[in-house]
Design a protein around this motif. Structure first.
Motif, PDB file in Angstrom:
ATOM      1  N   ALA A  77      -2.248  14.893  49.338  1.00 27.36           N
ATOM      2  CA  ALA A  77      -1.505  15.978  48.690  1.00 27.36           C
ATOM      3  C   ALA A  77      -2.347  17.238  48.722  1.00 27.36           C
ATOM      4  O   ALA A  77      -3.574  17.169  48.691  1.00 27.36           O
ATOM      5  N   PRO A  78      -1.697  18.397  48.744  1.00 26.14           N
ATOM      6  CA  PRO A  78      -2.445  19.655  48.662  1.00 26.14           C
ATOM      7  C   PRO A  78      -2.929  19.889  47.240  1.00 26.14           C
ATOM      8  O   PRO A  78      -2.521  19.178  46.320  1.00 26.14           O
ATOM      9  N   THR A  79      -3.768  20.864  47.083  1.00 29.63           N
ATOM     10  CA  THR A  79      -4.261  21.185  45.746  1.00 29.63           C
ATOM     11  C   THR A  79      -3.287  22.084  44.994  1.00 29.63           C
ATOM     12  O   THR A  79      -2.559  22.876  45.594  1.00 29.63           O
ATOM     13  N   ARG A  80      -3.263  21.934  43.694  1.00 25.01           N
ATOM     14  CA  ARG A  80      -2.611  22.876  42.794  1.00 25.01           C
ATOM     15  C   ARG A  80      -3.605  23.153  41.671  1.00 25.01           C
ATOM     16  O   ARG A  80      -3.816  22.302  40.810  1.00 25.01           O
ATOM     17  N   MET A  84      -4.058  17.471  41.845  1.00 26.87           N
ATOM     18  CA  MET A  84      -2.890  17.122  42.642  1.00 26.87           C
ATOM     19  C   MET A  84      -1.661  17.890  42.170  1.00 26.87           C
ATOM     20  O   MET A  84      -1.570  18.287  41.001  1.00 26.87           O
ATOM     21  N   PRO A  85      -0.684  18.107  43.053  1.00 28.39           N
ATOM     22  CA  PRO A  85       0.533  18.813  42.648  1.00 28.39           C
ATOM     23  C   PRO A  85       1.431  17.919  41.800  1.00 28.39           C
ATOM     24  O   PRO A  85       1.329  16.691  41.814  1.00 28.39           O
ATOM     25  N   SER A  86       2.344  18.566  41.091  1.00 27.64           N
ATOM     26  CA  SER A  86       3.222  17.826  40.174  1.00 27.64           C
ATOM     27  C   SER A  86       4.112  16.826  40.892  1.00 27.64           C
ATOM     28  O   SER A  86       4.472  15.793  40.319  1.00 27.64           O
ATOM     29  N   MET A  88       3.365  14.796  43.398  1.00 28.86           N
ATOM     30  CA  MET A  88       2.648  13.520  43.532  1.00 28.86           C
ATOM     31  C   MET A  88       2.384  12.912  42.162  1.00 28.86           C
ATOM     32  O   MET A  88       2.496  11.697  41.974  1.00 28.86           O
ATOM     33  N   ALA A  89       2.030  13.737  41.181  1.00 31.52           N
ATOM     34  CA  ALA A  89       1.785  13.227  39.836  1.00 31.52           C
ATOM     35  C   ALA A  89       3.033  12.574  39.267  1.00 31.52           C
ATOM     36  O   ALA A  89       2.959  11.525  38.610  1.00 31.52           O
ATOM     37  N   ALA A  90       4.208  13.179  39.526  1.00 24.92           N
ATOM     38  CA  ALA A  90       5.459  12.614  39.021  1.00 24.92           C
ATOM     39  C   ALA A  90       5.680  11.215  39.577  1.00 24.92           C
ATOM     40  O   ALA A  90       6.119  10.306  38.856  1.00 24.92           O
ATOM     41  N   PHE A  91       5.358  11.019  40.852  1.00 29.85           N
ATOM     42  CA  PHE A  91       5.511   9.680  41.422  1.00 29.85           C
ATOM     43  C   PHE A  91       4.491   8.711  40.832  1.00 29.85           C
ATOM     44  O   PHE A  91       4.837   7.607  40.401  1.00 29.85           O
ATOM     45  N   LEU A  92       3.232   9.122  40.797  1.00 29.54           N
ATOM     46  CA  LEU A  92       2.194   8.219  40.284  1.00 29.54           C
ATOM     47  C   LEU A  92       2.431   7.867  38.820  1.00 29.54           C
ATOM     48  O   LEU A  92       2.067   6.780  38.370  1.00 29.54           O
ATOM     49  N   ASP A  93       3.073   8.760  38.090  1.00 31.01           N
ATOM     50  CA  ASP A  93       3.387   8.480  36.689  1.00 31.01           C
ATOM     51  C   ASP A  93       4.420   7.367  36.528  1.00 31.01           C
ATOM     52  O   ASP A  93       4.617   6.865  35.416  1.00 31.01           O
ATOM     53  N   THR A  94       5.070   6.970  37.622  1.00 29.47           N
ATOM     54  CA  THR A  94       6.062   5.882  37.549  1.00 29.47           C
ATOM     55  C   THR A  94       5.455   4.514  37.859  1.00 29.47           C
ATOM     56  O   THR A  94       6.178   3.520  37.896  1.00 29.47           O
ATOM     57  N   PHE A 127     -10.512  13.848  43.622  1.00 26.75           N
ATOM     58  CA  PHE A 127     -10.793  13.005  42.463  1.00 26.75           C
ATOM     59  C   PHE A 127      -9.571  12.829  41.569  1.00 26.75           C
ATOM     60  O   PHE A 127      -9.396  11.775  40.951  1.00 26.75           O
ATOM     61  N   SER A 128      -8.710  13.835  41.490  1.00 30.65           N
ATOM     62  CA  SER A 128      -7.505  13.673  40.683  1.00 30.65           C
ATOM     63  C   SER A 128      -6.601  12.603  41.281  1.00 30.65           C
ATOM     64  O   SER A 128      -5.889  11.905  40.554  1.00 30.65           O
ATOM     65  N   LEU A 129      -6.636  12.451  42.605  1.00 30.79           N
ATOM     66  CA  LEU A 129      -5.883  11.375  43.273  1.00 30.79           C
ATOM     67  C   LEU A 129      -6.601  10.035  43.143  1.00 30.79           C
ATOM     68  O   LEU A 129      -6.002   9.018  42.780  1.00 30.79           O
TER      69      LEU A 129
END
Length: 200
Positions: A77-80, A84-86, A88-94, A127-129
């Motif tokens: 994912a690109p940086t935000r 990580m951008p929202s 990818m975060a939205a998916f990982l949160d599931t 690291f966020s990923l």
């Protein structure tokens, strides 16, 4: 045969190119590889105003449970703002159900990213990923210094021991350099080889 998933989010196509390179490397490492992307969650007016790349040859991931079908998962994912951008975060949160079941424990993981500048948060984004992957039980494989092309300061180049990277430029006009794509292939191959060894 070891199965590898390359899962990505790409706004402008840079990460999509890196994902394809990671997949090429994993196939070279003897793995069967699927490339999937996470869904776009930004409002349509934002996507259009920012001229996001909306066409892709890769389907959207079926859902979090699909991750359990793989021996290795490489996330890009690109940086935000250095994370990580929202999307990818939205998916990982599931993936909480997978975490509760320990469904991904012992699998292999890795991450790759893109930033506008050389100091635009590549390692913090990785690291966020990676933090998410570690919580899910994955063993992380980065871009080790066996890939010597990440060394040197003679030109602009991506690369980090924590994962393959590329630099897009502030306007997105810089495309992944061949050395950056080679780094992604190297990491993909290392991940596939590591997964095969752990599965054996």
């Amino acid at each position: 045969m070891t199965k590898v998933l390359v899962l990505y989010y790409s706004s402008y196509g840079h990460i999509e190119q890196m994902a394809q390179a990671v997949a090429e490397g994993a196939r070279e490492g003897g793995a069967e590889v699927d490339i999937r992307r996470v869904a776009e969650t930004a409002p349509k007016n934002i996507v259009e105003a920012a001229h996001f790349k909306t066409d892709s040859a890769h389907p959207v991931i079926e859902g979090p449970d699909a991750l359990a079908n793989y021996d290795a998962i490489v996330v890009g994912a690109p940086t935000r703002y250095g994370r990580m951008p929202s999307q990818m975060a939205a998916f990982l949160d599931t993936t909480g159900g997978l975490w509760m079941r320990g469904a991904l424990n012992g699998k292999v993981g890795g991450a790759f990213t893109s930033t506008a500048s050389q100091h635009g948060g590549q390692e913090t984004t990785l690291f966020s990923l990676i933090t998410n992957l570690m919580h899910l039980g994955l063993t992380i494989v980065g871009l080790d210094y066996g890939f010597q092309a990440q060394m040197g300061v003679d030109e602009v180049r991506g690369g980090s021991p924590y994962g393959a990277t590329t630099i897009a430029g502030g306007d997105g006009s810089r495309q992944p350099h061949e050395e950056e794509l080679a780094g992604a292939r190297y990491q993909g191959k290392r991940i596939a080889q590591t997964a095969a060894k752990l599965a054996g």
